[in-house]
Design a protein around this motif. Structure first.
Motif, PDB file in Angstrom:
ATOM      1  N   ARG A 191     -28.062  17.671  22.543  1.00  0.00           N
ATOM      2  CA  ARG A 191     -27.608  18.768  21.372  1.00  0.00           C
ATOM      3  C   ARG A 191     -27.753  20.215  22.184  1.00  0.00           C
ATOM      4  O   ARG A 191     -27.340  21.109  21.954  1.00  0.00           O
ATOM      5  N   ASP A 192     -28.812  20.230  23.146  1.00  0.00           N
ATOM      6  CA  ASP A 192     -28.928  21.592  23.803  1.00  0.00           C
ATOM      7  C   ASP A 192     -27.560  22.107  24.501  1.00  0.00           C
ATOM      8  O   ASP A 192     -27.270  23.277  24.491  1.00  0.00           O
ATOM      9  N   ARG A 193     -26.684  21.058  24.927  1.00  0.00           N
ATOM     10  CA  ARG A 193     -25.515  21.428  25.725  1.00  0.00           C
ATOM     11  C   ARG A 193     -24.672  21.982  24.719  1.00  0.00           C
ATOM     12  O   ARG A 193     -23.828  22.963  24.885  1.00  0.00           O
ATOM     13  N   ILE A 194     -24.592  21.384  23.460  1.00  0.00           N
ATOM     14  CA  ILE A 194     -23.544  21.793  22.395  1.00  0.00           C
ATOM     15  C   ILE A 194     -24.000  23.173  22.108  1.00  0.00           C
ATOM     16  O   ILE A 194     -23.332  24.014  21.952  1.00  0.00           O
ATOM     17  N   MET A 195     -25.512  23.559  21.874  1.00  0.00           N
ATOM     18  CA  MET A 195     -25.781  24.723  21.311  1.00  0.00           C
ATOM     19  C   MET A 195     -25.432  25.710  22.371  1.00  0.00           C
ATOM     20  O   MET A 195     -25.261  27.032  21.985  1.00  0.00           O
ATOM     21  N   VAL A 196     -25.642  25.524  23.741  1.00  0.00           N
ATOM     22  CA  VAL A 196     -25.278  26.408  24.862  1.00  0.00           C
ATOM     23  C   VAL A 196     -23.927  26.870  24.777  1.00  0.00           C
ATOM     24  O   VAL A 196     -23.373  28.066  24.858  1.00  0.00           O
ATOM     25  N   ASP A 197     -23.064  25.813  24.631  1.00  0.00           N
ATOM     26  CA  ASP A 197     -21.551  26.189  24.531  1.00  0.00           C
ATOM     27  C   ASP A 197     -21.317  27.090  23.217  1.00  0.00           C
ATOM     28  O   ASP A 197     -20.346  27.702  23.370  1.00  0.00           O
ATOM     29  N   LEU A 198     -21.936  26.712  22.057  1.00  0.00           N
ATOM     30  CA  LEU A 198     -21.489  27.422  20.872  1.00  0.00           C
ATOM     31  C   LEU A 198     -22.159  28.778  21.113  1.00  0.00           C
ATOM     32  O   LEU A 198     -21.580  29.782  20.498  1.00  0.00           O
ATOM     33  N   ALA A 199     -23.287  29.099  21.855  1.00  0.00           N
ATOM     34  CA  ALA A 199     -23.819  30.291  22.066  1.00  0.00           C
ATOM     35  C   ALA A 199     -22.850  31.207  22.692  1.00  0.00           C
ATOM     36  O   ALA A 199     -22.609  32.359  22.523  1.00  0.00           O
TER      37      ALA A 199
END
Length: 209
Positions: free
Chosen positions: A150-158
């Motif tokens: 999930r952290d990796r998804i949020m970094v991409d979305l950021a």
């Protein structure tokens, strides 16, 4: 208290050889999906240092996630913001868990699920384990895998939506995130049914009307 392999060992002794631990992350944030992981550990090759992901540093989580990818069966599932809004966050987290289980190479013989509930409609033998990520190594492993995913998804979305600080707050309602929400408004990835986002939209509606 450190997690151990006792629950799994007891199940394996009864012939349930494929025991999956399941955990989710992302029920509290104001933005992004809820993510779950299912992990079946190899009893002969369990990485040292598995623990509730919240008890580990980012570097340690990433190291353990890499180890697990090489020595365990691992699967990740998500529920979208639309599903969170349509259902509710608890149901969406259970949908993510079921998707993670469905992604395993073959169905486990038994599932150990973090929390007090078994997802509705799960057609597998399962046991809910309260505070399972601190008690059960398979669930600890799942908590680490889910957190990293999930952290990796949020970094991409950021990168797609700069200004909200998702690369560090992961969508949680930090002071900087709330300030950005007020200044920039919500994105399609914000959970509009969550109170802070809903209240902000409602206030905007009153001001504009």
């Amino acid at each position: 208290m450190k997690p151990d392999f006792e629950m799994e060992r007891r199940l394996i002794a009864t012939g349930m050889l494929r025991v999956a631990g399941v955990d989710e992350v992302g029920r509290g944030p104001l933005a992004g999906p809820v993510t779950a992981a299912a992990v079946i550990l190899d009893p002969e090759n369990i990485p040292e240092g598995l623990n509730d992901s919240k008890q580990l540093t980012k570097k340690r989580r990433e190291h353990l996630a890499d180890l697990l990818a090489g020595c365990a069966e691992v699967s990740v599932g998500h529920a979208t913001v639309a599903e969170i809004e349509q259902e509710n966050i608890l149901r969406a987290s259970h949908i993510a868990m079921q998707r993670a289980l469905a992604g395993l190479a073959s169905a486990p013989d038994h599932v150990l699920i973090d929390g007090s509930m078994v997802p509705r409609g799960l057609n597998l033998p399962a046991t809910p384990v309260v505070k399972g990520d601190t008690r059960c190594l398979s669930i600890s492993a799942a908590s680490i895998v889910a957190k990293i995913a999930r952290d990796r998804i949020m970094v991409d979305l950021a990168q797609q939506h700069p200004g909200y600080g998702w690369e560090t707050n992961m969508g949680y309602g930090s002071k900087s995130h709330m300030e950005a929400l007020r200044n920039l408004g919500p994105t399609p990835h914000h959970r509009r049914t969550f109170k802070p986002v809903h209240n902000m939209l409602y206030q905007e509606k009153i001001v504009s009307s």
